[in-house]
Write an enzyme that holds these catalytic residues in place. Structure first.
Site, PDB file in Angstrom:
ATOM      1  N   LYS A  35       0.095   4.282  -0.356  1.00 17.04           N
ATOM      2  CA  LYS A  35      -0.533   5.484   0.228  1.00 17.04           C
ATOM      3  C   LYS A  35      -0.250   6.707  -0.669  1.00 17.04           C
ATOM      4  CE  LYS A  35       0.012   3.442   4.743  1.00 17.04           C
ATOM      5  NZ  LYS A  35      -0.062   3.642   6.165  1.00 17.04           N
ATOM      6  N   GLU A  86      -6.962   4.914   7.892  1.00 14.37           N
ATOM      7  CA  GLU A  86      -6.723   6.344   7.606  1.00 14.37           C
ATOM      8  C   GLU A  86      -7.968   7.021   7.029  1.00 14.37           C
ATOM      9  OE1 GLU A  86      -2.950   5.730   5.668  1.00 14.37           O
ATOM     10  OE2 GLU A  86      -2.024   5.304   7.598  1.00 14.37           O
ATOM     11  N   ASN A 139       0.874  -1.180   0.000  1.00 11.42           N
ATOM     12  CA  ASN A 139       0.000   0.000   0.000  1.00 11.42           C
ATOM     13  C   ASN A 139       0.907   1.225   0.000  1.00 11.42           C
ATOM     14  OD1 ASN A 139      -1.815   2.048   0.504  1.00 11.42           O
ATOM     15  ND2 ASN A 139      -2.280   1.432   2.622  1.00 11.42           N
ATOM     16  N   GLY A 188       2.301   2.527  10.634  1.00 12.81           N
ATOM     17  CA  GLY A 188       3.219   3.642  10.419  1.00 12.81           C
ATOM     18  C   GLY A 188       3.917   4.104  11.692  1.00 12.81           C
ATOM     19  N   GLU A 211      -5.445  -4.833  10.792  1.00 14.78           N
ATOM     20  CA  GLU A 211      -4.459  -3.763  10.936  1.00 14.78           C
ATOM     21  C   GLU A 211      -4.707  -3.010  12.243  1.00 14.78           C
ATOM     22  OE1 GLU A 211      -2.523  -2.813   6.944  1.00 14.78           O
ATOM     23  OE2 GLU A 211      -4.062  -1.332   7.307  1.00 14.78           O
ATOM     24  N   SER A 237       3.369  -1.993  10.302  1.00 19.05           N
ATOM     25  CA  SER A 237       4.824  -1.998  10.445  1.00 19.05           C
ATOM     26  C   SER A 237       5.467  -3.344  10.103  1.00 19.05           C
ATOM     27  CB  SER A 237       5.225  -1.525  11.850  1.00 19.05           C
ATOM     28  OG  SER A 237       4.753  -0.202  12.070  1.00 19.05           O
ATOM     29  N   HIS A 251      -9.608   1.198   5.104  1.00 25.28           N
ATOM     30  CA  HIS A 251      -8.327   1.412   5.800  1.00 25.28           C
ATOM     31  C   HIS A 251      -8.564   2.407   6.945  1.00 25.28           C
ATOM     32  CE1 HIS A 251      -4.207   2.671   6.529  1.00 25.28           C
ATOM     33  NE2 HIS A 251      -3.816   1.579   5.917  1.00 25.28           N
TER      34      HIS A 251
HETATM   35  C1  PEP Z   1      -0.929   0.218   6.079  1.00 25.54           C
HETATM   36  O1  PEP Z   1      -1.151   1.400   6.131  1.00 25.54           O
HETATM   37  O2  PEP Z   1      -1.708  -0.537   5.504  1.00 25.54           O
HETATM   38  C2  PEP Z   1       0.273  -0.262   6.767  1.00 25.54           C
HETATM   39  C3  PEP Z   1       0.276  -1.479   7.180  1.00 25.54           C
HETATM   40  O3  PEP Z   1       1.307   0.650   6.942  1.00 25.54           O
HETATM   41  P1  PEP Z   1       2.759   0.375   7.608  1.00 25.54           P
HETATM   42  O4  PEP Z   1       3.250  -0.934   7.062  1.00 25.54           O
HETATM   43  O5  PEP Z   1       3.599   1.531   7.141  1.00 25.54           O
HETATM   44  O6  PEP Z   1       2.551   0.333   9.077  1.00 25.54           O
END
Ligand code: PEP
Length: 264
Positions: A11, A97, A9, A186, A180, A226, A95
């Protein structure tokens, strides 16, 4: 046996030339494994350039979001048929966000209501994607406050029930769910493997209740938050984790290739 799935992803990162360089570097290094599928979700603007570079490759082309209506006065939105037309095969929905739930707040708190995704809009988007034959990756997960209040499982079960309302097992059997934890996105904090696996298993059990056992056995449940080369192997070894949704680490082709290898 479910094949593992690893989806990047990107973003709101990478201009079109940067996206092209990233894909070129990735396809040079990536091995193709029968037991691992890979997908990339660039920004809307980079989807065509990434799609062209993926022609003839087995990497799935993805989008990060969609709007549910077919067309109309929805300024700034992109419909499922627009995604389909440029070759999109998979699409992230719900997601944290766009739901306005951030692990690491990088925008003023007063602007959070701008990100207004709800279980109802997620449900409409899922139905629209399924109707157009695009595989949805449904994201669910708890905030740190919800985890500390002991609400992790109930929050996720509610998100699943809201998202899948009116969708039957046959429709979602090829779908994907990504667990998630918001506090791990992040932030560099990873959910430990035992707990990530427990929650992914709980999601599968709940999918069996909402849909049926066959669908629950087929749906891939990914972990995201992460994921990087250093922790991917341990996470992907867990029997209930079918791969990863990878943000930051997918922007670096060398690192992302190692994450993919870890799924093999
Ligand atoms: C995401 O936003 O789907 C995600 C898992 O981000 P990150 O791996 O940067 O934590």
């Amino acid at each position: 046996m479910r094949a593992k799935l690893v989806v990047g992803n990107w973003k709101m990162n990478l201009t079109r030339p940067e996206a092209a360089s990233c894909v070129e570097a990735l396809v040079k290094q990536i091995d193709s494994y029968e037991d691992v599928e890979v997908g990339l979700c660039p920004s809307y603007l980079s989807i065509p350039v990434v799609g062209n570079l993926l022609q003839g490759k087995s990497i799935l082309l993805g989008a990060q979001d969609v709007f549910w209506a077919g067309s109309g006065a929805f300024t700034g939105q992109v419909s499922p048929s627009m995604l389909k037309e440029v070759g999109v095969q998979i699409c992230i929905v719900g997601h944290s966000e766009p739901r306005g739930r951030f692990g690491k707040l990088e925008i003023p708190e007063s602007t959070i209501s701008y990100f207004g995704e709800t279980d109802q809009t997620v449900n409409l988007k899922l139905k629209a994607l399924l109707y157009h034959g695009i595989v949805p990756i449904l994201c669910v997960g708890e905030t740190l406050a919800e985890r500390e209040a002991g609400k992790t499982d109930s929050v996720i079960q509610d998100q699943l029930a809201g998202a899948l309302d009116g969708i039957d097992a046959a429709e979602f059997i090829a779908g994907v769910v990504a667990y998630e934890p918001v506090w791990a996105i992040g932030t560099g904090k990873t959910c430990d493997t035992e707990e990530a696996s427990r929650v992914c298993g709980m999601i599968r059990t709940h999918l069996a209740k909402l849909l049926d056992q066959d669908a629950a056995d087929s749906i891939r449940v990914l972990y995201g938050g992460s994921v990087k080369a250093a922790n991917a192997k341990e996470l992907f070894r867990a029997p209930d984790i079918d791969g990863g949704l990878v943000g930051g680490a997918s922007l670096n082709p060398e690192e992302f290739v190692q994450v993919i290898r870890a799924a093999h």
